[in-house]
Design an enzyme around this catalytic site. Structure first.
Site, mmCIF file in Angstrom:
data_model
loop_
_atom_site.group_PDB
_atom_site.id
_atom_site.type_symbol
_atom_site.label_atom_id
_atom_site.label_comp_id
_atom_site.label_asym_id
_atom_site.label_seq_id
_atom_site.Cartn_x
_atom_site.Cartn_y
_atom_site.Cartn_z
ATOM 1 N N GLY A 6 -33.697 -2.670 8.661
ATOM 2 C CA GLY A 6 -33.606 -3.667 9.718
ATOM 3 C C GLY A 6 -32.311 -4.437 9.519
ATOM 4 N NE ARG A 63 2.633 4.895 25.089
ATOM 5 C CZ ARG A 63 3.060 3.653 25.238
ATOM 6 N NH1 ARG A 63 3.460 2.965 24.192
ATOM 7 N NH2 ARG A 63 3.096 3.090 26.427
ATOM 8 C CE LYS A 99 8.194 2.300 21.006
ATOM 9 N NZ LYS A 99 8.627 0.990 21.546
ATOM 10 N N GLY A 141 3.475 -4.141 24.488
ATOM 11 C CA GLY A 141 3.890 -5.493 24.838
ATOM 12 C C GLY A 141 3.555 -6.551 23.814
ATOM 13 C CG MET A 169 4.307 -6.436 17.544
ATOM 14 S SD MET A 169 4.230 -5.467 16.047
ATOM 15 C CE MET A 169 4.118 -3.817 16.706
ATOM 16 C CE1 TYR A 205 -35.325 6.163 12.126
ATOM 17 C CE2 TYR A 205 -36.058 7.675 10.415
ATOM 18 C CZ TYR A 205 -36.172 6.457 11.081
ATOM 19 O OH TYR A 205 -37.118 5.543 10.696
ATOM 20 C CB CYS A 234 -35.130 0.438 13.486
ATOM 21 S SG CYS A 234 -35.784 -0.779 12.324
ATOM 22 C CG HIS A 290 -33.746 -14.103 23.460
ATOM 23 N ND1 HIS A 290 -34.044 -13.977 24.805
ATOM 24 C CD2 HIS A 290 -34.773 -13.570 22.790
ATOM 25 C CE1 HIS A 290 -35.224 -13.393 24.931
ATOM 26 N NE2 HIS A 290 -35.691 -13.135 23.716
ATOM 27 C CB SER A 337 -36.917 1.904 9.154
ATOM 28 O OG SER A 337 -36.108 1.740 10.295
ATOM 29 N NE ARG A 360 13.503 0.862 23.146
ATOM 30 C CZ ARG A 360 13.211 0.449 24.377
ATOM 31 N NH1 ARG A 360 12.061 -0.140 24.606
ATOM 32 N NH2 ARG A 360 14.065 0.637 25.359
#
Length: 908
Positions: free
Chosen positions: A794, A349, A30, A108, A110, A880, A860, A465, A792, A99
């Site tokens: 896990g 803003r 602000k 809203g 603070m 990747y 993965c 799960h 890879s 403010r």
């Protein structure tokens, strides 16, 4: 010496002209934007900013830092000089607002205190100042301003219960015979001020403070302290805002929109924050202050009405809006006040917007030449794209919410209630839409979960799960529904006094976590239709599809990380490929052993001789081979990483408790338990105290002769078959749970023999690598890389083992408390723990590539589709990421954003 000390004193206060929009860390959002508007020459009320550093110093010590009071006095004097008034002057008082203003917008959360500087003497001066010429015409305004100060100051600064002030206001209106605040006259408000003072004294043990500077200092401290208020802490946790930023404090001369019909207040947006369309959007309320708009005391009018009410101010506002949008090159959210025909800009803003608006605005600004595609990609994110991909409920009919739970996998799903996996499959096969309702799900429920439109459980959370599997499938899921009592045997559940039977229709919202009875209309996602290929962006008239296509296309051009998918079936593989997947990073073979193949696994487990074991393996081989043929065919020309069977074998057997009951009942009746007896003995023989740390992964391949060999043969034979068909399969065999290079070497020797045997006629390149999911594997990655052609990560198991958490147990038990205490900003199973698990990943990448330059490395685990985690994987140099089919577009987008946002951006 004194002069030298003065020059080295820490600077805690800045005038607006000293700041700019790039100083948000120091001045807060602000304050930085007020400074920017001031420097642009827009009409901003004078003021100054106390920095976030002052706040942090105060919170650390409980006292204002040295020099702050003197610097405030200096800037206050400059403000008084600019306004030609003194704070609290009895004759003509300067009033100020105090403010909060953190770096990131926290609407809203603070505190704010308005009208600071009013007291028993200056209220009369304010009345004269506000007078329009008639006797006593400013009295009502002045006494209303005073009562607002006492109310806000009491609640904010001194913790006076806000409802006590509300009750007193209600009493005053009741005595007047009205329900409208505006009907209270000056005498009514003068009496209300007296009542408010008594409330203040009762709760604080002191009179309302009269010295204006004391009011100011106490208000500043209250804003500092509000940084650690419960609601602010909760909001930061939700929005992942760092807790150590602190808030700035903005002290600004008050301007008043409630001085008569030529005054007012409003909010304006330079574009529609809901759609991103250009136009004039906002609200205006004549003869009102800003809090009146928020409180809804009176209905606002559309911003366009201001042209009729005050055309001069309206035209000036439009010019200022154009200036700000051009300067910020983005949608701007603006607050303004008109005081007796004079326009004041109170705040701006970069405006919050919907996901759809974010993409549309970014695309429009590219067309308008205000930003380039790199910046457009920076302006949107994967979370917004995910929102656009899920179907949504049309809530215009205001359907009743009967309970809420954890929105574990977003989306909107409608269907008939079923309570078993078999029933879900049966009804779905008949063309029915179903919602699978369970207390909690387990691997046996997978067919029903696949068949269902959505999953509803009474237990569990975001890492249960049901949640994990549903997210992987892009399936709507609501977990841990409050007060949901599921009776599977009776075929019904009860909630909130309602009884829902099998076959009844319900609607579940996996975003909000709401459960509705009956059918709520669903709107399909045009963006998913685009990814599925049923909408052509070249001919589409939907601006959102056009925007998504353009921006994600640019992400694909600039990203370095490739994006694969986690897929276990040809259908999943095909869908992921349509979504842009560049291969499969995780094909879980254990999912191929469920359903009607379960009996073959039972035969394998129960085998007492080598002959019996080989018979079971021989029966499984063609089934596995057919699975891989289907998957390789769908992923022709792209890599497919197949993980050899990972979970403990006992997971493929009935539960110990269930078998024990069956056997006991049979024996009690004098019946032969038959097969159940043998199964019970096997389950007891294989029982483990902690199966996730027991006989699973590579250990199964070393202990169960022929198991891994059968899978390697099935993979290789499938690939050879497709080569013979003229296709280009690219299999990669991944050995799970390796902790020592010797484990991998042992499996590799046997695998290479089989591969060599199978590929004599049809040459197939088969890579052999491992899943890094055990901390020891990460710490000895240099050794393991000598036997692995790829890694890879896990990250699900790596997170469990690094933290010592059992994912299935801990979330419901205590994760809520860890989040509440701030130990977690977010669950480490949702977003990668960079400091701990991330460090293990870095070590493994560095040491693995040092031992084997060019080592292919990916991830993965579920984190492969988490936006923040994707940025980390780009940073550490992975090749990747792999994620569920539904998350592939999200990962593509974030991989591009990671390039744009990294230091020394590769694309610029």
């Amino acid at each position: 010496m004194a002069a030298e000390k003065a020059t080295t004193k820490h600077k805690y206060v800045y005038g607006f002209a000293e700041g700019n929009k790039d100083l948000k860390d120091l001045l807060g959002g602000k304050g930085a934007n007020l400074a920017e508007m001031t420097n642009l020459g827009l009409p901003v009320p004078p003021g100054f900013i106390i920095t976030t550093e002052a706040c942090k110093a105060y919170l650390a010590t409980g006292a204002e830092p040295d020099g702050l009071a003197e610097q405030v006095a200096t800037h206050l004097a400059a403000l008084e000089s600019a306004m030609g008034k003194r704070l609290g002057d009895p004759a003509d008082p300067l009033l100020v607002s105090v403010r909060s203003g953190a770096k990131f917008s926290m609407p809203g959360m603070m505190e704010t205190v308005l009208n600071v500087g009013l007291n028993d003497e200056s209220v009369a001066g304010l009345a004269r100042q506000a007078s329009d010429g008639g006797p006593g015409s400013g009295d009502r305004f002045a006494w209303d301003s005073y009562r607002r100060l006492i109310q806000m100051f009491g609640k904010t600064v001194c913790d006076v219960p806000g409802e006590e002030f509300e009750h007193a206001l209600d009493d005053a209106k009741r005595a007047k015979g009205t329900t409208n605040d505006l009907d209270l006259d000056a005498d009514d408000l003068r009496a209300l001020v007296g009542a408010y003072k008594k409330i203040f004294a009762k709760h604080t043990g002191r009179e309302f403070p009269q010295p204006p500077r004391e009011q100011l200092d106490l208000a500043v401290r209250a804003v500092f302290e509000s940084w650690n208020a419960e609601r602010a802490v909760l909001y930061r946790r939700q929005e992942r805002i760092p807790a150590d930023l602190g808030t700035a404090v903005n002290i600004v001369a008050m301007v008043f929109g409630n001085l008569g019909p030529d005054s007012g207040t409003g909010v304006a947006f330079t574009r529609d924050p809901a759609t991103g369309n250009q136009g004039i959007y906002g609200d205006y309320l004549a003869n009102a202050q800003g809090e009146d708009v928020v409180a809804g005391i009176r209905n606002t009018v559309p911003l366009q009405e201001l042209e009729r009410i005050d055309k001069r101010s309206y035209d000036e506002l439009l010019r200022n809006m154009a200036t700000l949008e051009g300067h910020y090159r983005d949608l701007c959210d603006i607050e303004f006040t008109i005081e007796r025909g004079k326009l004041w800009m109170l705040q701006t803003r970069v405006g919050k917007r919907t996901a759809a608006a974010a993409f549309n605005i970014a695309n429009h600004l590219v067309d308008e030449g205000m930003i380039d595609l790199d910046e457009a990609l920076h302006r949107v994110n994967g979370a917004q794209l995910a929102q656009l991909m899920f179907p949504r409920f049309d809530l215009s009919g205001s359907p009743e919410v009967v309970t809420t739970g954890v929105g574990a996998s977003p989306g909107a799903a409608v269907g008939r209630v079923v309570f078993t996996s078999a029933r879900a499959v049966e009804l779905a096969g008949q063309g029915e839409r179903v919602i699978l309702v369970r207390r909690e799900t387990n691997p046996d429920d997978l067919p029903g979960m696949i068949a269902a439109q959505g999953i509803l459980t009474a237990r569990g959370g975001k890492t249960s799960h049901a949640a994990v599997v549903a997210r992987g499938m892009g399936k709507t899921c609501l977990c841990g529904a409050d007060n949901l009592d599921v009776d599977v045997k009776a075929g019904r559940f009860t909630v909130g006094g309602h009884v829902v039977n099998e076959g009844d229709i319900v609607s579940i919202d996996g975003t909000s976590g709401c459960l509705y009875l009956g059918e709520v209309p669903v709107r399909p996602s045009e963006v998913v239709q685009y990814f599925e290929g049923s909408v052509d962006p070249a001919t589409s008239t939907d601006p959102l599809v056009v925007a998504v296509h353009r921006i994600i296309g640019h992400a694909d051009e600039v990203r370095r990380l490739r994006v694969r998918t986690n897929a276990d079936t040809g259908e999943d593989a095909a869908r992921a490929r349509r979504f842009g997947a560049e291969g499969i990073g995780l094909c879980r073979t254990e999912h191929m052993f469920l359903g009607d193949r379960r009996e073959l696994v039972e035969r394998l487990i129960l085998a007492r001789t080598e002959s019996e074991r080989n018979e079971a393996l021989d029966a499984l081989l063609p089934l596995q081979r057919a699975d891989f043929v289907e998957i390789f065919r769908e992923m022709d020309g792209l890599p497919v990483t197949v993980r050899l069977i990972d979970p403990p074998l006992h997971e493929f057997l009935p539960s110990l408790e269930e078998l024990a009951v069956h056997v006991a009942v049979a024996q009690e009746r004098g019946e032969d338990p038959g097969k159940d007896q043998a199964l019970l003995a096997a389950v007891r023989r294989m029982h483990e105290q902690n199966p996730m740390l027991g006989l699973r992964g590579v250990r199964l391949g070393l202990v169960i002769p022929g198991l891994f060999a059968m899978q390697v043969r099935a993979i290789t034979e499938a690939a050879a078959q497709l080569v013979a068909e003229g296709r280009d399969p690219r299999p990669e065999i991944m050995v799970p749970l390796v902790g020592a290079v010797q484990e991998l070497e042992t499996v590799r020797v046997e695998a290479e023999k089989i591969i060599s045997e199978v590929t004599r006629e049809h040459a197939v390149e088969v890579l052999i690598g491992t899943m890094i999911e055990v901390p020891r594997a990460a710490l000895t990655a240099g050794q393991i890389a000598e036997a692995a052609e790829f890694f890879s990560f896990g990250t699900n198991d790596l997170t469990q083992m690094a933290w010592g958490f059992s994912r299935d147990d801990v979330e419901g038990a205590f994760f809520w408390r860890y989040l509440e205490l701030g130990i977690f900003g977010i669950s480490p199973f949702e977003s990668l723990d960079r400091d701990g698990v991330g460090r293990l990943v870095r070590i493994a990448v560095d040491e693995g590539r040092a031992a084997r330059p060019g080592l292919k490395i990916g991830v993965c685990g579920e984190h492969g589709g988490d936006p923040e985690s994707v940025h980390f994987f780009h940073e550490v140099g992975l090749d990747y990421v792999s994620c569920s089919p539904f998350r592939v577009p999200v990962a593509r987008l974030e991989a591009g954003r990671a390039v744009i946002e990294s230091s020394g951006s590769d694309s610029r």
